[in-house]
Design a protein around this motif. Structure first.
Motif, short mmCIF file in Angstrom:
data_model
loop_
_atom_site.label_atom_id
_atom_site.label_comp_id
_atom_site.label_asym_id
_atom_site.label_seq_id
_atom_site.Cartn_x
_atom_site.Cartn_y
_atom_site.Cartn_z
N SER A 220 0.79 -1.20 0.07
CA SER A 220 0.07 0.04 0.04
C SER A 220 0.87 1.26 0.05
CB SER A 220 -0.93 -0.09 1.33
OG SER A 220 -1.85 -0.94 1.02
N LEU A 224 1.07 4.21 -2.87
CA LEU A 224 1.06 5.78 -2.82
C LEU A 224 2.17 6.30 -3.56
CD1 LEU A 224 0.00 6.26 1.05
CD2 LEU A 224 -1.21 6.52 -0.93
N THR A 243 -4.75 6.21 -5.08
CA THR A 243 -4.93 6.43 -3.59
C THR A 243 -6.06 5.73 -2.97
OG1 THR A 243 -5.85 8.35 -4.22
CG2 THR A 243 -3.61 8.80 -4.08
N ALA A 246 -5.35 2.23 -1.78
CA ALA A 246 -4.59 2.44 -0.55
C ALA A 246 -5.26 3.02 0.75
CB ALA A 246 -3.27 3.16 -0.97
N SER A 247 -5.96 3.87 0.49
CA SER A 247 -6.97 4.45 1.56
C SER A 247 -7.78 3.51 2.09
CB SER A 247 -7.73 5.44 0.92
OG SER A 247 -8.27 5.97 2.04
N GLU A 259 -3.27 6.81 6.10
CA GLU A 259 -4.72 7.51 5.73
C GLU A 259 -4.13 9.05 5.69
OE1 GLU A 259 -8.36 6.73 7.86
OE2 GLU A 259 -7.13 5.74 9.20
N GLU A 261 -1.65 10.30 4.38
CA GLU A 261 -0.63 10.43 3.02
C GLU A 261 -1.64 10.25 1.74
OE1 GLU A 261 2.42 11.84 0.73
OE2 GLU A 261 2.34 11.76 3.01
N CYS A 262 -2.38 9.43 2.08
CA CYS A 262 -3.51 9.11 0.85
C CYS A 262 -4.47 10.48 0.74
CB CYS A 262 -4.62 7.90 1.38
SG CYS A 262 -4.08 6.41 1.18
N GLU A 266 -4.56 12.66 -2.53
CA GLU A 266 -5.72 12.74 -3.12
C GLU A 266 -5.98 14.22 -3.34
OE1 GLU A 266 -10.50 11.44 -2.98
OE2 GLU A 266 -9.03 10.46 -1.57
N CYS A 290 -10.76 16.73 1.01
CA CYS A 290 -9.42 15.88 1.24
C CYS A 290 -8.51 16.58 2.26
CB CYS A 290 -8.90 15.56 -0.09
SG CYS A 290 -9.74 14.29 -1.06
#
Length: 735
Positions: A220, A224, A243, A246-247, A259, A261-262, A266, A290
């Motif tokens: 994951s 990213l 994203t 991965a989120s 979370e 960084e996602c 985004e 976001c």
């Protein structure tokens, strides 16, 4: 199985071993198996389950008195806490374990300590290059090639943070370990994109997608980095898809740092897509949602440290969203849909106030920022300062951007510089339409007469409306534009449209140019032009529009207190053409020809007013003081005048009064030092008869005597602090 990253098979074996050891009451084996079982769950992203197993293993290790096992377990616990965003607890755990004497006695524990420290700093978003170099050396010394290569991967992220893209690329280009192939390719795609090698970056992402990902947690994070690469190559839908995948994992695993960084990536993808979209409203809403989500991710960082530069990155996303909304607002006014009036749904003043606040928040500590975030900050600051009309600040920001890029290019290998030079940072960050004018931009010689015509019109027009409408027609013809609009904060004030010319409705890129208008009798505003469908504006057109905005935004022109002659106006146009557009020289060459107020022309000329008041304003410095006084005269703002004794502060105060709409009302001057402190309030506000002993009659205070006019309080610095506070309240509340 564990070394091959076949975690599901390893988990089955470890679970069976733990059951056997527990039934056989082999405590040492149980602790060892639980420790490895927890490690496998950690890599699989089952963080809470891993913590529970580490707790059980820790209890057994304490009973056995196994100090080395306790240290190893506690380091692993600290790593999980950091992934969950519980940084303070992770830091306390690391510090407690580092004090154990067992650490210094074991190469394996020293390696674990360094690895934990590196992971903690990396998850926090702090450059940990030195730590990862130490991990590499310790892993090599301990005979652990897998961990050595894994530390090398982490080290490349530190190289990127320092802007050393070529070294990072060289470290990632050749890999032989199948277990880290996917993370390697994701990082390589990211670095290639930052170097401007778009096709190479896309190829690396394609290979990444075809490579077994390994443990879900590592996969994951790799996803990213692939998303970050897609953002840089302009594949924003792909970035949002990555994203999103991965989120979902990080949310289910409770990995708050993932979370965060996602959400930040985004937001970045959405804001860049919005910058190039004809209707960016939904994307801007998404970017702001976001950014808000990133701000609300539950984290417990160390004091005064924003995890993964969260505060900066969210502020810069929101600032760009505001700038794009303001640009769209101006476009809607300048080029409304055919047959319909412009739908103005933006309060430009409130957006600008928020923009200033975000710009202040984004400053932060520059020593903690990566090279890329520093570049982004300078670009956003330059765009914001241009919009806000601060030409000098915007020029400084643009110069910093150029300097930053030049220094970054010097760090690159020669073969990488050509591709890197193709990157336009303003385009990259979604700010191309707001890029400050180049310092060497000059308008064409053919535009000089147009500028002179504007200045002549400003000097001879019977009204501001006539001057503005005529000035817009001159700009329209000089640019060959479809339309030109003079806009105030609430909408279009004046418009000039070329009949029969179809406009470029998208208003993106060369289709819409604009310049901020300096304060004048129309207040702050914007001069904007829309190109015809089959043409686009050039840099010289923008330079001319900037000079025209200076001329239109000024009051009717006065040179040395006298109406301008044809020659003096043309000389002004020539000065503006010779100086770089937007520079201090071009601004001053025009502003030196500006009038001081509309009223000064109606009541005679400025020279007579200055002569009557005994003010000599022949030098440039004094001329600037007089211009400032004239600009302030039109407002109701309180004014602080500073200067040495005898320099004429009282004269300037009187000049501000005479040039203001209050000139027919009283002007009252009083020295604060001449009033005893105990009588100051009574003299300032007045009092009614009988208000206190000795008040035999009603007295009108200075403020009431000057009502509707101007009150000049001299030597305010001599007032006692308590009295200064009371006077400040008068200024704040205006009553």
């Amino acid at each position: 199985l564990f070394r091959r990253m076949d975690l599901e098979a390893a988990l089955r074996v470890l679970e069976e071993g733990a059951r056997l050891a527990e039934r056989s009451h082999f405590a040492a084996n149980t602790a060892l198996l639980l420790n490895n079982l927890a490690l496998a769950n950690h890599l699989a992203g089952r963080l809470d389950a891993a913590l529970g197993m580490f707790e059980k293993a820790e209890e057994i290790a304490r009973e056995l008195g196994d100090a080395a096992a306790l240290v190893s377990i506690r380091y692993n616990v600290a790593q999980i806490l950091a992934r969950q965003g519980r940084f303070r607890k992770a830091r306390l755990t690391i510090d407690e374990v580092d004090e154990s004497t067992a650490v210094a006695q074991s190469k394996r524990l020293l390696l674990g300590a360094a690895y934990t420290q590196g992971l903690y700093l990396s998850l926090l978003g702090v450059n940990a290059g030195d730590v990862w170099s130490r991990v590499e050396a310790l892993a090599r010394d301990a005979g652990d090639p897998f961990l050595e290569r894994f530390a090398s991967l982490h080290g490349t992220e530190s190289l990127v943070a320092q802007g050393d893209y070529s070294r990072a690329q060289q470290a990632l280009e050749h890999g032989t370990d199948a277990q880290i192939e996917a993370p390697r390719l994701a990082r390589l795609a990211w670095v290639e994109a930052l170097l401007g090698k778009r096709e190479a970056a896309r190829a690396a992402r394609s290979r990444f997608d075809l490579t077994p990902r390994g443990p879900e947690l590592l996969a994951s994070w790799s996803q990213l980095l692939a998303a970050a690469s897609a953002i840089e190559t302009g594949n924003l839908d792909e970035a949002l898809q990555r994203t999103g995948e991965a989120s979902r994992f990080f949310r289910s695993a409770g990995a708050s740092t993932g979370e965060l960084e996602c959400a930040l990536l985004e937001a970045e993808a959405a804001i860049r897509e919005a910058a190039r979209c004809p209707d960016p409203r939904k994307l801007l809403d998404r970017a702001e949602r976001c950014a808000d989500k990133a701000r609300k991710v539950p984290l417990d960082p160390p004091q005064d440290l924003s995890p993964r530069a969260r505060d900066l990155r969210t502020a810069l996303v929101e600032a760009r969203a505001l700038l794009i909304r303001l640009r769209e607002w101006l476009r809607a006014i300048t080029c409304p849909p055919a047959g319909r009036p412009p739908r103005v749904c933006v309060d430009a003043r409130s957006l600008e106030a928020r923009l200033r606040d975000l710009l202040a928040r984004a400053g932060g500590d520059p020593t903690r920022l990566s090279e890329d975030h520093t570049l982004l900050l300078d670009c956003v600051a330059g765009a914001a300062h241009r919009w806000l009309g601060d030409v000098e600040a915007a020029s400084r920001d643009a110069a910093r951007v150029r300097s930053h890029l030049a220094q970054a290019a010097l760090r690159l290998a020669p073969q990488d510089r050509e591709a890197f030079a193709t990157i336009d940072p303003w385009q990259r960050f979604g700010l191309k339409a707001l890029e400050p004018l180049a310092g060497d931009a000059r308008f064409q010689a053919s535009h000089a007469e147009s500028l002179a015509s504007i200045l002549r019109l400003r000097a001879t027009a019977q009204s501001a409306k006539e001057a503005m409408q005529g000035g817009l027609r001159i700009v329209l013809e000089a640019l060959g534009a479809a339309s030109v609009v003079l806009a105030g904060p609430t909408g279009a004030a004046f418009t000039s449209v070329a009949p029969g010319v179809e406009a470029r409705t998208e208003g993106v890129g060369g289709g819409l140019i604009w310049a901020r208008i300096a304060p004048g009798d129309i207040g702050r505003g914007w001069l904007a032009a829309v190109a015809s469908r089959d043409s686009a504006f050039s840099a010289s057109d923008e330079a001319f529009l900037a000079a025209a905005a200076l001329a239109l935004g000024s009051q009717p022109v006065v040179l040395n207190g006298l109406p301008p002659s044809k020659g003096s106006v043309e000389r002004t146009a020539q000065l503006a053409m010779e100086a770089p557009a937007g520079s201090a020289d071009s601004a001053s060459s025009l502003s030196r020809t500006r009038p001081l107020t509309q009223r000064s022309l109606r009541s005679g000329d400025l020279a007579r007013i200055l002569r009557k008041e005994g003010i000599i304003a022949e030098g440039r410095a004094m001329a600037r003081v007089v211009r400032a006084a004239a600009a302030l005269a039109a407002s109701d703002l309180p004014v602080l005048i500073t200067g040495d004794s005898g320099t004429g502060k009282n004269l300037i105060a009187k000049l501000i009064h005479l040039l203001s709409p209050r000139s027919e009302q009283p002007f009252l001057s009083q020295s604060a030092s001449a009033v005893p402190p105990e009588l100051f309030e009574a003299d300032l506000f007045g009092y009614e008869r009988g208000a206190f002993t000795g008040a035999e009659r009603t007295r009108t205070g200075y403020l009431f005597q000057a009502a509707g006019g101007t009150f000049h309080l001299e030597e305010i610095g001599d007032l006692e602090p308590a009295l200064q506070q009371r006077f400040l309240r008068v200024l704040d509340e205006r009553s």
